[in-house]
Write a protein that holds these residues in place. Structure first.
Motif, mmCIF file in Angstrom:
data_model
loop_
_atom_site.group_PDB
_atom_site.id
_atom_site.type_symbol
_atom_site.label_atom_id
_atom_site.label_comp_id
_atom_site.label_asym_id
_atom_site.label_seq_id
_atom_site.Cartn_x
_atom_site.Cartn_y
_atom_site.Cartn_z
ATOM 1 N N THR A 120 55.757 33.724 48.616
ATOM 2 C CA THR A 120 56.989 33.815 47.979
ATOM 3 C C THR A 120 57.030 34.710 46.947
ATOM 4 N N LYS A 121 58.353 35.409 46.896
ATOM 5 C CA LYS A 121 58.445 36.146 45.735
ATOM 6 C C LYS A 121 58.803 35.522 44.287
ATOM 7 N N PHE A 122 59.060 34.379 44.308
ATOM 8 C CA PHE A 122 59.156 33.451 43.100
ATOM 9 C C PHE A 122 57.577 33.389 42.476
ATOM 10 N N TYR A 123 56.707 33.206 43.343
ATOM 11 C CA TYR A 123 55.188 33.191 42.834
ATOM 12 C C TYR A 123 54.993 34.528 42.479
ATOM 13 N N LYS A 124 55.098 35.304 43.211
ATOM 14 C CA LYS A 124 54.944 36.887 43.071
ATOM 15 C C LYS A 124 55.344 37.344 41.473
ATOM 16 N N LEU A 125 56.355 36.843 41.137
ATOM 17 C CA LEU A 125 56.786 37.116 39.752
ATOM 18 C C LEU A 125 56.219 36.260 38.658
ATOM 19 N N SER A 126 55.403 35.403 38.924
ATOM 20 C CA SER A 126 54.948 34.518 37.740
ATOM 21 C C SER A 126 53.885 35.231 37.093
ATOM 22 N N PHE A 127 53.682 34.583 35.930
ATOM 23 C CA PHE A 127 52.921 35.307 34.831
ATOM 24 C C PHE A 127 51.418 35.725 35.530
ATOM 25 N N ALA A 128 50.714 34.668 36.016
ATOM 26 C CA ALA A 128 49.310 34.900 36.756
ATOM 27 C C ALA A 128 49.346 36.117 37.553
ATOM 28 N N VAL A 129 50.282 36.183 38.416
ATOM 29 C CA VAL A 129 50.357 37.240 39.243
ATOM 30 C C VAL A 129 50.375 38.739 38.710
ATOM 31 N N GLN A 130 51.413 38.611 38.025
ATOM 32 C CA GLN A 130 51.925 39.786 37.242
ATOM 33 C C GLN A 130 50.763 40.074 36.324
ATOM 34 N N ALA A 131 50.133 39.297 35.744
ATOM 35 C CA ALA A 131 48.966 39.653 34.724
ATOM 36 C C ALA A 131 47.812 40.273 35.473
ATOM 37 N N ILE A 132 47.466 39.780 36.552
ATOM 38 C CA ILE A 132 46.220 39.952 37.367
ATOM 39 C C ILE A 132 46.525 41.588 37.877
ATOM 40 N N GLU A 133 47.657 41.709 38.539
ATOM 41 C CA GLU A 133 48.066 43.130 38.867
ATOM 42 C C GLU A 133 47.999 44.143 37.903
ATOM 43 N N LEU A 134 48.480 43.835 36.776
ATOM 44 C CA LEU A 134 48.254 44.794 35.591
ATOM 45 C C LEU A 134 46.826 44.998 35.025
ATOM 46 N N TRP A 135 46.194 43.680 34.985
ATOM 47 C CA TRP A 135 44.801 43.957 34.489
ATOM 48 C C TRP A 135 43.880 44.698 35.466
ATOM 49 N N ASN A 136 44.040 44.331 36.887
ATOM 50 C CA ASN A 136 43.121 45.032 37.861
ATOM 51 C C ASN A 136 43.060 46.547 38.034
ATOM 52 N N VAL A 137 44.460 47.190 37.240
ATOM 53 C CA VAL A 137 44.584 48.760 37.527
ATOM 54 C C VAL A 137 43.959 49.214 36.103
ATOM 55 N N LEU A 138 43.877 48.527 35.184
ATOM 56 C CA LEU A 138 43.160 49.178 33.879
ATOM 57 C C LEU A 138 41.694 49.546 34.058
ATOM 58 N N PRO A 139 41.413 50.893 33.555
ATOM 59 C CA PRO A 139 39.987 51.239 33.598
ATOM 60 C C PRO A 139 38.893 50.051 32.979
ATOM 61 N N THR A 140 38.021 49.977 33.890
ATOM 62 C CA THR A 140 36.823 49.139 33.362
ATOM 63 C C THR A 140 36.503 49.344 31.997
ATOM 64 N N ASN A 141 36.436 50.472 31.493
ATOM 65 C CA ASN A 141 35.936 50.464 29.917
ATOM 66 C C ASN A 141 36.890 49.453 29.000
ATOM 67 N N ILE A 142 38.190 49.724 29.460
ATOM 68 C CA ILE A 142 39.248 48.969 28.448
ATOM 69 C C ILE A 142 39.143 47.764 28.762
ATOM 70 N N ARG A 143 38.851 46.991 29.900
ATOM 71 C CA ARG A 143 38.710 45.760 30.147
ATOM 72 C C ARG A 143 37.564 45.314 29.676
ATOM 73 N N GLN A 144 36.618 45.851 29.305
ATOM 74 C CA GLN A 144 35.341 45.523 28.570
ATOM 75 C C GLN A 144 35.321 45.637 27.167
ATOM 76 N N ALA A 145 36.456 45.862 26.770
ATOM 77 C CA ALA A 145 36.778 46.124 24.955
ATOM 78 C C ALA A 145 36.025 44.735 24.573
ATOM 79 N N LYS A 146 35.428 44.903 23.175
ATOM 80 C CA LYS A 146 34.832 44.036 22.583
ATOM 81 C C LYS A 146 35.527 43.029 21.721
#
Length: 182
Positions: A120-146
């Motif tokens: 559903t489009k409703f779930y696609k606009l949820s925080f969890a899905v949007q946050a995961i999409e944004l997170w996964n496009v970040l470079p690995t070195n940024i995701r591994q920040a201390k």
């Protein structure tokens, strides 16, 4: 630039724009455009610009982001806290799973999050899905920040650099997206 006007905008306007913006992911384009116009109005007030003057270069001078990108940065910061803060409630942590939980898998070192299946489009606009999409496009070195501060600073630096590159590429038209160059 009048410092008093900048302080007023920071304390009165940005507070309103930023308040719980990570939880309002279902805003329509019309609503987001209204918020963007409000931000542009504040910039025109601070710099004494006329109604139809472009504010792109002044956004860059202030190191501000358009409303949509500000929200993306806040979503990513909140997700970082959820993932790495030991005091995060379990009901939030369980929404986000790292791909490949074994410590020797490359994907677990890259901190790539798995996406739950959704129709559903409703779930696609949820925080969890949007946050995961944004997170996964970040470079690995940024995701591994201390730390959270290191994470925020590197995301902001990347965002400002990409905004500058894209603005120059499109000959003056201000366009920005984290996803377009990564």
């Amino acid at each position: 630039m009048n410092t008093t006007k900048v302080m007023l905008a920071h304390s009165l306007l940005l507070f309103v724009l930023d308040y719980a913006d990570a939880s309002y992911l279902r805003l329509t384009e019309d609503q987001l455009n209204k918020l963007e116009r409000l931000q542009n109005l504040a910039i025109r007030f601070m710099f004494g610009l006329r109604k139809y003057d472009h504010v792109s270069e002044f956004l860059q001078k202030l190191k501000w982001f358009p409303v949509r990108r500000r929200r993306d940065l806040h979503v990513l910061s909140f997700l970082y806290c959820v993932l790495f803060n030991p005091k995060t409630p379990p009901y939030l942590k369980e929404k986000f799973n790292v791909v490949g939980t074994a410590s020797d898998l490359r994907s677990s070192r890259m901190l790539t999050l798995s996406m739950q299946f959704h129709k559903t489009k409703f779930y696609k606009l949820s925080f969890a899905v949007q946050a995961i999409e944004l997170w996964n496009v970040l470079p690995t070195n940024i995701r591994q920040a201390k730390s959270l501060n290191m994470f925020k600073n590197t995301v902001k630096a990347l965002s400002l650099a990409l905004a500058f590159i894209l603005r120059n590429k499109t000959t003056g038209f201000y366009f920005f997206s984290i996803y377009s160059l990564i």
